[in-house]
Structures are given as structure tokens and as C-alpha cells.
Design an enzyme around this catalytic site. Sequence first.
Site, PDB file in Angstrom:
ATOM      1  N   HIS A  56       0.825  -1.229   0.000  1.00 24.02           N
ATOM      2  CA  HIS A  56       0.000   0.000   0.000  1.00 24.02           C
ATOM      3  C   HIS A  56       0.852   1.269   0.000  1.00 24.02           C
ATOM      4  O   HIS A  56       0.346   2.344  -0.286  1.00 24.02           O
ATOM      5  CB  HIS A  56      -0.914   0.004   1.233  1.00 24.02           C
ATOM      6  CG  HIS A  56      -2.002  -1.024   1.153  1.00 24.02           C
ATOM      7  ND1 HIS A  56      -3.298  -0.710   0.848  1.00 24.02           N
ATOM      8  CD2 HIS A  56      -1.976  -2.365   1.298  1.00 24.02           C
ATOM      9  CE1 HIS A  56      -4.032  -1.812   0.830  1.00 24.02           C
ATOM     10  NE2 HIS A  56      -3.249  -2.834   1.104  1.00 24.02           N
ATOM     11  N   ASP A 108       3.519   9.764  -0.491  1.00 22.58           N
ATOM     12  CA  ASP A 108       2.377   8.968  -0.019  1.00 22.58           C
ATOM     13  C   ASP A 108       2.108   7.871  -1.039  1.00 22.58           C
ATOM     14  O   ASP A 108       2.145   8.138  -2.244  1.00 22.58           O
ATOM     15  CB  ASP A 108       1.136   9.875   0.105  1.00 22.58           C
ATOM     16  CG  ASP A 108       0.209   9.445   1.223  1.00 22.58           C
ATOM     17  OD1 ASP A 108       0.111   8.226   1.456  1.00 22.58           O
ATOM     18  OD2 ASP A 108      -0.409  10.323   1.863  1.00 22.58           O
TER      19      ASP A 108
HETATM   20  P1  ADP Z   1      -2.778   6.679   5.598  1.00 25.85           P
HETATM   21  O1  ADP Z   1      -3.115   5.313   5.059  1.00 25.85           O
HETATM   22  O2  ADP Z   1      -1.324   7.017   5.499  1.00 25.85           O
HETATM   23  O3  ADP Z   1      -3.294   6.919   6.979  1.00 25.85           O
HETATM   24  P2  ADP Z   1      -4.798   7.751   3.742  1.00 25.85           P
HETATM   25  O4  ADP Z   1      -5.130   9.152   3.383  1.00 25.85           O
HETATM   26  O5  ADP Z   1      -4.598   6.851   2.579  1.00 25.85           O
HETATM   27  O6  ADP Z   1      -3.497   7.799   4.673  1.00 25.85           O
HETATM   28  O7  ADP Z   1      -5.943   7.130   4.623  1.00 25.85           O
HETATM   29  C1  ADP Z   1      -6.350   7.737   5.824  1.00 25.85           C
HETATM   30  C2  ADP Z   1      -7.739   7.236   6.182  1.00 25.85           C
HETATM   31  O8  ADP Z   1      -7.995   7.595   7.528  1.00 25.85           O
HETATM   32  C3  ADP Z   1      -8.836   7.857   5.319  1.00 25.85           C
HETATM   33  O9  ADP Z   1      -9.824   6.886   5.035  1.00 25.85           O
HETATM   34  C4  ADP Z   1      -9.400   8.957   6.228  1.00 25.85           C
HETATM   35  O10 ADP Z   1     -10.780   9.221   6.032  1.00 25.85           O
HETATM   36  C5  ADP Z   1      -9.181   8.372   7.600  1.00 25.85           C
HETATM   37  N1  ADP Z   1      -9.000   9.445   8.608  1.00 25.85           N
HETATM   38  C6  ADP Z   1      -8.013  10.366   8.639  1.00 25.85           C
HETATM   39  N2  ADP Z   1      -8.167  11.205   9.689  1.00 25.85           N
HETATM   40  C7  ADP Z   1      -9.274  10.811  10.329  1.00 25.85           C
HETATM   41  C8  ADP Z   1      -9.964  11.280  11.495  1.00 25.85           C
HETATM   42  N3  ADP Z   1      -9.530  12.322  12.219  1.00 25.85           N
HETATM   43  N4  ADP Z   1     -11.071  10.614  11.853  1.00 25.85           N
HETATM   44  C9  ADP Z   1     -11.513   9.547  11.142  1.00 25.85           C
HETATM   45  N5  ADP Z   1     -10.909   9.058  10.043  1.00 25.85           N
HETATM   46  C10 ADP Z   1      -9.797   9.674   9.638  1.00 25.85           C
HETATM   47  O1  F6P Z   2      -1.200   3.197   4.615  1.00 20.93           O
HETATM   48  C1  F6P Z   2      -0.245   2.619   5.414  1.00 20.93           C
HETATM   49  C2  F6P Z   2      -0.751   2.189   6.775  1.00 20.93           C
HETATM   50  O2  F6P Z   2       0.257   1.532   7.502  1.00 20.93           O
HETATM   51  C3  F6P Z   2      -1.935   1.254   6.683  1.00 20.93           C
HETATM   52  O3  F6P Z   2      -1.556  -0.092   6.528  1.00 20.93           O
HETATM   53  C4  F6P Z   2      -2.635   1.538   7.969  1.00 20.93           C
HETATM   54  O4  F6P Z   2      -4.003   1.285   7.883  1.00 20.93           O
HETATM   55  C5  F6P Z   2      -2.385   3.031   8.189  1.00 20.93           C
HETATM   56  O5  F6P Z   2      -1.170   3.297   7.548  1.00 20.93           O
HETATM   57  C6  F6P Z   2      -2.376   3.394   9.668  1.00 20.93           C
HETATM   58  O6  F6P Z   2      -1.224   2.896  10.308  1.00 20.93           O
HETATM   59  P1  F6P Z   2      -1.184   1.999  11.621  1.00 20.93           P
HETATM   60  O7  F6P Z   2      -1.770   0.655  11.288  1.00 20.93           O
HETATM   61  O8  F6P Z   2       0.266   1.932  11.971  1.00 20.93           O
HETATM   62  O9  F6P Z   2      -1.996   2.706  12.659  1.00 20.93           O
END
Ligand code: ADP
Ligand code: F6P
Length: 472
Positions: free
Chosen positions: A162, A370
Site C-alpha cells: 500500500h 504517499d
Molecule cells: P494513511 O493510510 O497514510 O493513513 P490515507 O489518506 O490513505 O493515509 O488514509 C487515511 C484514512 O484515515 C482515510 O480513510 C481517512 O478518512 C481516515 N481518517 C483520517 N483522519 C481521520 C480522522 N480524524 N477521523 C476519522 N478518520 C480519519
Molecule cells: O497506509 C499505510 C498504513 O500503515 C496502513 O496499513 C494503515 O491502515 C495506516 O497506515 C495506519 O497505520 P497503523 O496501522 O500503523 O496505525
Amino acid sequence: MRQSSLVVVANRLPIDDNTAPDGACEWRRSPGGLVSALHPLLRAAPATWVGWAGGTGPAPVLPDVDGVRMHSVPLSQADLHDHYEGFANSTLWPLYHDAVEQPVHHRRWWEAYQRVNQRFAEATAEVAEPGALVWVQDYHLQLVPGLLRALRPDLRIGFFLHVPFPPPELFMQLPRRAELLRGMLGADLVGFQRAQAAHNFAQLAVKVLQLPATDRRIAVDDRVVRIGAFPVSIDTAEMAALATRPDVAARAARLRHDLGNPGQVILSVDRMDYTKGIEQRLKAYSELLADGHVKVRDTVLVQVAVPSRERVGQYQDLRERVEREVGRINGEFGRVGEPAIHYLTQPFDRAELTALYRVADVMAVTPLRDGMNLVAKEYVAARVDDAGALLLSEFAGAAAELSQAYLVNPHDLEGLKQGLLTALRADPADVRERMRAMREHLHRHDIRAWARSYLSALDESDSLLTRLGANA
Ligand code: ADP
Ligand code: F6P
């Protein structure tokens, strides 16, 4: 032990424990996109999800959740520290994100990574029925495909990363680079977010392991491992449905009112992670305020930054720096009842998050690197009104698909400032045209399309998917 024809293996199980008012604990499906995408398929198989339930100590025995079997793998305190916080999130995570923070190497962490990957492989071998399809997810489990193939050569094994896969010059820093590559090559199909990542992987297979490789195939022993790009997506329809709910529209109007009915709202939603470019964005915003290009009464910034990996030093330091800077900017530029930045570290439910997306005139998604960035896609899917400008980093995987966004290089402070101003001042007709094109793209490339394309590539004979009616 019950066995399944489809097994998903991921660091985390797709569940949360919800405690009822009477204190009873109930496990519920968490709202992640991967779970939603796979759910119809998992349910029909019926499938097993192998993963960690959070916490340390013995693995809890979990009930099936919505027809999907949960098989939990335990992590001890040492595993949590050395595998999850150590090798996964202090060695691989920074290295795979352009080393924007210094990757840390400890031999003890590598031992823990091997040990935990072996445990996941053994758990998967137990629950997979003969000839089953197994789909291993992400950088925490890169050794699992190889370990699992040694235990169960009958299985069809997929691996999907991912996060970004780095260029050879960075990957070569890893003391155990050969083992990590061999682990991934235990799969029949290795999927990445972007074509560039598949190219990097092929180059490394040649350089480190001297294997014949193209950007589509790598010959390993007597097998051919296929590689390719499968950009992950979101449940577009669910997001659009949420965005059109009257209570969400009403909540969006209320939020705008509570923000002081500013001319424009800029929103950012990130995990508190140094890859997300939060500090660079704050600096750009603060300079725009200082230059007088942006005025607090006309424009507000809402920064949501939910804490993550809180026991890792680099994350603790980041949070301190961000909070100091938010305090400084508010102190310098805010007024009584009118902060320059509305800073929120709370997790929100999907409806509240969607209301925030609907309020944002400019959504600033500016990570330094990212894998994909689902927030950018969620914002687009939520803008059923075709309004709203997406300011997107060139270094997010999403930029390869959402090319109509206002693209910026977040390392270039002047460029970032200019990008913010361009998005704030954009002609509404231009904004609408761009948003419409991006929404159309997401309509066709949603999470179901992603899961289908990956699994049908993995299941070459289409036997399982046909049986499950997933090709319909
Ligand atoms: P990462 O996988 O690095 O966390 P992404 O943008 O791909 O980054 O995914 C983040 C996910 O977490 C998204 O589905 C987003 O809606 C969710 N998210 C981020 N911040 C919040 C928050 N404060 N409350 C609920 N969901 C959140
Ligand atoms: O997108 C990368 C990732 O490690 C996902 O596998 C995971 O859902 C998200 O970031 C949040 O990270 P963690 O599982 O370390 O809380």
C-alpha cells in the site's frame, strides 16, 4: 481448525471492539475501505482474515464478523516494540517514503520482523484450504509470501504494497535487502500503487538477486512472478451517498456557521505523520498570512491531525513541533473568537468527516510522499456538487490518477504558497470542470474495481472468482 478458500493477511484485523453501555464488549467491522471492498467476496467464500487484534498478550478468540472469520495473531510487548514500532515503522516506513526522516537500523528489530512474519505465515498455512487464494497486505509482512510458499506450495499467493516502493538507491541501504526481496518474490503476483514502483522492484531483482526481470515479470527458480500497478481506491458510491444525506448537508452548513461564515475554508485531514507535509503546509500558510495575501477573517484553515504511532520518537517530536507552530500562528495572527487555524486531533465518524469535506472550498493534501492518499479521493467523491478545489502533492500516488487537481511540489515553499493562492482564487467554472473529471474517474475506478482487477489477475484461471460470482 476451519479452513477457507480465500484468506486475507494484514497487520491489523478489520475490527474494533465496541463497549456497550452495560460494559459488554462486542467486536464490529471497522469502516476501512479494504474491508468494504472485499466484504461481499469474503462473505461468499466464506473467507478468513488473519491479523493482529491490537494490544499485547495472548491472541483473543474472536467471533465471525458479518460472516467473515477472524483469526488473530498475537504480538508480545517485544514484538510490538521491535516489529511494529521498530522494523516496520522506524526502518521501512521512513525509507520507503524517500527517507524524509532518518531510517533506523537495529539487528534486534530484524529478528523480530522475521519472527512475526513467520508467525503470520504459520497462522495462514493453518487456515487456508488446499489450493486457496491468499492475499497478503503491506510492508509489515513482506516475508510472508516466501515463508508461506515454503510451508504450503499448493497456495496461490498475492502480495500488495500500500505504501511507495523506493528507488534502488534508497532500498540498497537496507542491510537485509536480499531477504526482503526474496520474501516478496514468494508471491505469484506482486502489486504496487504505481507503475514506477513495479519498475523499481524489477530493477532491484536484477541488481540484488541477478534475476531476469521486466516491469511485468520476474523469473524466480522455476516460477514466473507477475508484477504490476493496481492503484487502490475508495468506496465512491458510499461516500457520495453519505455526502447527499440531508443530515450531512445540515451539519456542513452548521460547521460553516461555527467557523464564522468565512469567505473560504481550507481543510487538511492527515494522520499525524511526518510524510504528510503538515509542517511545510503550516509554514506556507503562515507566510501567506504574514505577507497579507490571506486574511484571517476571510479565510480559515481547518487542520485535522489524528495522532498515530504515538510511542515512536519521530512521531512524538513531530506532534510537539506541529502544536508549537499552530500555537505560534494562532497567537500571532488570530483574534479573539477567530483563530487562524482550527486544529483538531480527534477521530471523526464518517458522517462528520464527509460534512467537513463538503465545507472545504480548498482541500490541501500535500504529503512529501504517499503511497496513494485516500483522503484526496474521499474529498473528490464527497463533492457531489462538483464544487471544491483539490490542491494535491505531485508525490502522492493519487496524483497519477487525479491529474486535474491543482498539483504542487510541497518541498517548494514558494510553489506551495502559490498553489494555495491559485486554488483559493480559481475560477469556479474551472474548479467545477476539474472536479467533474476527477469524480468521473473515481466512479469507474472505485475500490470494487480495484479488488476485482487484482484478484482476477491473481486467480488466473478465474476459478474462485467465478464460483463467487465476483466477475459479474
Ligand atoms: P494513511 O493510510 O497514510 O493513513 P490515507 O489518506 O490513505 O493515509 O488514509 C487515511 C484514512 O484515515 C482515510 O480513510 C481517512 O478518512 C481516515 N481518517 C483520517 N483522519 C481521520 C480522522 N480524524 N477521523 C476519522 N478518520 C480519519
Ligand atoms: O497506509 C499505510 C498504513 O500503515 C496502513 O496499513 C494503515 O491502515 C495506516 O497506515 C495506519 O497505520 P497503523 O496501522 O500503523 O496505525
